[in-house]
Design a protein around this motif. Structure first.
Motif, short mmCIF file in Angstrom:
data_model
loop_
_atom_site.label_atom_id
_atom_site.label_comp_id
_atom_site.label_asym_id
_atom_site.label_seq_id
_atom_site.Cartn_x
_atom_site.Cartn_y
_atom_site.Cartn_z
N ALA A 1 4.36 -5.92 -4.37
CA ALA A 1 4.84 -5.49 -2.89
C ALA A 1 6.27 -5.60 -3.31
N PRO A 2 7.16 -4.61 -2.98
CA PRO A 2 8.42 -5.43 -3.16
C PRO A 2 9.43 -6.19 -3.53
N LYS A 3 10.70 -6.54 -4.31
CA LYS A 3 10.62 -7.72 -4.89
C LYS A 3 12.59 -7.67 -4.49
N TRP A 4 12.93 -9.08 -4.19
CA TRP A 4 14.54 -9.08 -4.00
C TRP A 4 15.21 -9.39 -5.50
N ASP A 5 14.72 -9.77 -5.36
CA ASP A 5 15.22 -10.40 -7.82
C ASP A 5 14.37 -10.76 -7.87
N GLN B 1 1.32 9.02 8.50
CA GLN B 1 1.59 8.98 9.31
C GLN B 1 3.47 6.94 8.82
N TYR B 2 2.81 6.83 7.45
CA TYR B 2 3.28 5.44 6.90
C TYR B 2 3.34 6.06 5.77
N ALA B 3 4.36 5.99 5.28
CA ALA B 3 4.26 6.19 3.95
C ALA B 3 4.02 4.58 2.65
N THR B 4 4.59 3.70 3.35
CA THR B 4 3.66 2.38 2.61
C THR B 4 3.47 1.52 3.53
N TYR B 5 2.72 0.03 3.41
CA TYR B 5 1.96 -0.60 4.54
C TYR B 5 1.92 -2.41 3.31
N VAL B 6 3.73 -2.98 3.35
CA VAL B 6 3.80 -4.26 2.71
C VAL B 6 2.72 -5.35 3.44
N TYR C 1 0.85 -1.09 -0.20
CA TYR C 1 -0.18 -0.25 -0.21
C TYR C 1 0.82 0.61 0.08
N VAL C 2 0.98 2.04 -0.78
CA VAL C 2 1.27 3.41 -0.90
C VAL C 2 0.29 4.61 -0.97
N ASN C 3 1.47 5.13 0.20
CA ASN C 3 0.55 6.89 0.53
C ASN C 3 1.10 7.76 -0.77
N GLU C 4 -0.14 7.95 -1.76
CA GLU C 4 0.01 8.79 -2.66
C GLU C 4 0.28 10.41 -2.35
N ASP C 5 -0.45 11.24 -1.40
CA ASP C 5 0.16 12.03 -1.36
C ASP C 5 1.13 12.38 -0.77
N VAL C 6 1.96 11.23 0.16
CA VAL C 6 3.55 11.31 0.24
C VAL C 6 4.58 11.21 -0.84
N PHE C 7 4.93 10.13 -1.67
CA PHE C 7 5.26 10.11 -3.09
C PHE C 7 4.55 11.18 -3.76
N GLU C 8 3.72 12.01 -3.73
CA GLU C 8 3.76 13.11 -4.86
C GLU C 8 4.64 14.25 -4.41
N LYS C 9 4.57 14.28 -2.92
CA LYS C 9 4.71 15.64 -2.47
C LYS C 9 6.68 15.75 -2.18
N TYR C 10 6.97 14.71 -2.28
CA TYR C 10 8.19 14.76 -1.84
C TYR C 10 8.79 13.96 -3.14
N LEU D 1 8.46 11.11 -4.98
CA LEU D 1 9.22 9.73 -5.15
C LEU D 1 8.98 8.74 -5.92
N LYS D 2 9.54 8.14 -6.80
CA LYS D 2 9.08 7.19 -7.90
C LYS D 2 8.90 5.59 -6.35
N VAL D 3 7.19 4.42 -6.84
CA VAL D 3 7.71 3.88 -6.37
C VAL D 3 8.25 2.87 -6.46
N PRO D 4 8.91 1.97 -5.03
CA PRO D 4 9.76 0.94 -5.37
C PRO D 4 9.38 -0.12 -5.40
N THR D 5 10.33 -0.88 -6.72
CA THR D 5 9.56 -2.07 -6.70
C THR D 5 10.33 -3.80 -6.20
N THR D 6 11.82 -3.17 -5.72
CA THR D 6 12.86 -3.94 -5.09
C THR D 6 13.23 -3.74 -3.23
N TRP D 7 13.21 -4.60 -2.99
CA TRP D 7 13.76 -4.19 -1.56
C TRP D 7 14.53 -3.10 -1.65
N ASP D 8 15.58 -3.15 -2.08
CA ASP D 8 16.85 -2.47 -1.97
C ASP D 8 16.05 -0.71 -2.59
N GLU D 9 15.37 -0.72 -3.44
CA GLU D 9 15.10 0.46 -3.71
C GLU D 9 13.95 1.05 -2.40
#
Length: 462
Positions: A317-321, A285-290, A173-182, A184-192
């Motif tokens: 959900a983010p992936k390792w690879d 207060q949470y930008a994402t929730y997995v 789950y991604v808080n679109e307001d937070v990502f738009e404000k800062y 940011l791109k939605v991460p697709t990997t756990w590193d991101e």
């Protein structure tokens, strides 16, 4: 889907010991077949029966809006009627069921069980759930996702111990307001994902990237599964043997990852079940929730004044690879109990409760269930459904592929005990900074010893 681990954790040790004390011998005795068509004539039902003189089949279920499902069944059947009661939610129901086992009476004909709760009712000298294979359930395998089917057959067994209903595909789950404000791109990997947390902190975000749930026992099993780390092994075909192994590279890497994020102040580590956590969620207060797909009804839908005010959307959900598998958290099914008065009639009702388009659509729209039914998952109507509390997103476009890709998980006959032990162990890693290597080694040894004390033989997980 209801909050699985909270309910399962409510099981008392006394109730659990009834199953564990029965372990041993050459295997469990199968539940028999009963044929008394009049034993439920005077049964008390929460719902009003359409044909009160017809044969009754008693059902315990806590699914939201289940009375609508029972009414629909009764309106369309003159030979059988569903006599429904809520026997408790999750752990409360399981304790209730254990009490009827101890008493030898009082159990319903059909009972709703979470996948992870089923092994405790199959591991003793007598199985308390009926093998539906003798009633032709195997021919319906194609009606359900692989993960759901494996969850009621225990990894390829010829026996079938329940009819799947819902699942909990793992998403973000991604808080679109937070990502738009800062910006940011939605991460697709756990590193991101980690880098997103660092960027939010650098940019002055006063919340956290996400919350690692100290009481999120099943969440962590899903996270380990993404690393192809299966920590439990159990088969109803050989119920005296269990596998437990947290001392794996993948488990250590996952715990070390969250330990680092917590140490660097990127994440919260609050109980998911606390009201404070929901307040933080609703306050941005949470930008994402997995989490599992059912989370959108449990938190997203309930944390905001109106559905339209929710800033969240669902992403994969983010992936390792590229080899990271689709995983799941939660889900439940209907089982026939060994005390069923008319076993064959009970199996018929169990199979048909969510057996047509009306009941399945109601389960999705009225009950908020994420379906295990392959036909529904392939439906353009289902895939195109929009959610007002997810910015009118067609969220099933994201979730359905995960449900189809999940291959299933295995759990222990003493899952509650294991959850309690692993919660304490993982909390010591993420909150207290203990070494993941030593913690998982100690946890594995402790649970293997506990299994042996309860009469189980331990086997390798892989």
């Amino acid at each position: 889907m209801l909050k699985t681990t909270k309910f399962l954790a409510a099981l008392s040790a006394a109730a659990l010991s009834l199953t564990l004390a029965a372990c041993g011998g050459s295997g469990a005795q199968e539940a028999g077949t009963n044929t008394d068509k009049h034993a439920n004539d005077n049964a008390s039902c929460t719902n009003k029966l359409v044909h009160p003189k017809a044969q009754k089949v008693t059902v315990w279920a806590w699914y939201p809006a289940f009375e609508k499902i029972a009414d629909h069944y009764n309106e369309n059947h003159t030979d059988l009627q569903v006599c429904w009661n809520n026997g408790g939610q999750g752990g409360a129901e399981y304790t209730h069921f254990q009490n009827t086992i101890k008493a030898g009476k009082g159990a319903p004909d059909v009972i709703q069980l979470e996948y992870e709760a089923m092994p405790q009712f199959l591991a003793g000298q007598k199985k308390y759930l009926v093998d539906l294979g003798k009633f032709g359930m195997n021919k319906h395998k194609a009606d359900y996702t692989s993960g759901a089917w494996n969850s009621v057959t225990f990894g390829g067994s010829d026996s079938v111990y329940a009819v799947p209903v819902d699942t909990g595909p793992f998403v973000m789950y991604v808080n679109e307001d937070v990502f738009e404000k800062y910006g940011l791109k939605v991460p697709t990997t756990w590193d991101e994902f980690e880098q997103t947390g660092r960027q939010l902190k650098e940019k002055g975000y006063d919340g956290k990237l996400t919350n690692w749930q100290s009481d999120g026992t099943a969440v962590n099993i899903a996270l380990f599964s993404q690393k192809n780390a299966k920590v439990y092994k159990y088969s109803a075909n050989d119920p005296t043997k269990v596998g437990v192994d947290f001392d794996q590279k993948g488990v250590k890497e996952v715990l070390s990852y969250w330990q680092r994020l917590a140490k660097d102040g990127l994440i919260d580590t609050a109980d998911q079940s606390s009201t404070d956590t929901m307040k933080k969620f609703g306050a941005g207060q949470y930008a994402t929730y997995v989490q599992a797909s059912w989370f959108m009804g449990y938190y997203v839908k309930g944390a905001f004044k109106t559905p339209e005010s929710s800033p969240f959307k669902i992403y994969a959900a983010p992936k390792w690879d590229d080899a990271t598998p689709d995983v799941n958290q939660g889900g439940s099914a209907f089982a026939v109990t060994y005390q069923a008065k008319d076993t064959e009639a009970s199996a018929k009702v169990e199979r048909e409760l969510y057996g047509d388009d009306f009941s399945r659509n109601s389960g999705v729209t009225d009950g908020g269930l994420f379906p295990s039914w392959t036909q529904t998952l392939a439906s353009s109507e289902f895939i195109g459904q929009t959610y007002p509390y997810l910015r009118n997103q067609k969220a099933n476009e994201v979730i359905a592929p995960v449900a189809k890709g999940w291959e299933g998980d295995q759990f222990l006959p003493f899952q509650t005990y294991s959850y309690d032990a692993q919660q304490k162990a993982f909390t010591s890693v993420v909150k207290s900074g203990k070494s993941a290597d030593s913690v998982v080694a100690d946890l594995t040894s402790s649970l293997q010893n506990y299994a042996k004390q309860q009469g189980f033989s331990t086997i390798a997980v892989e």
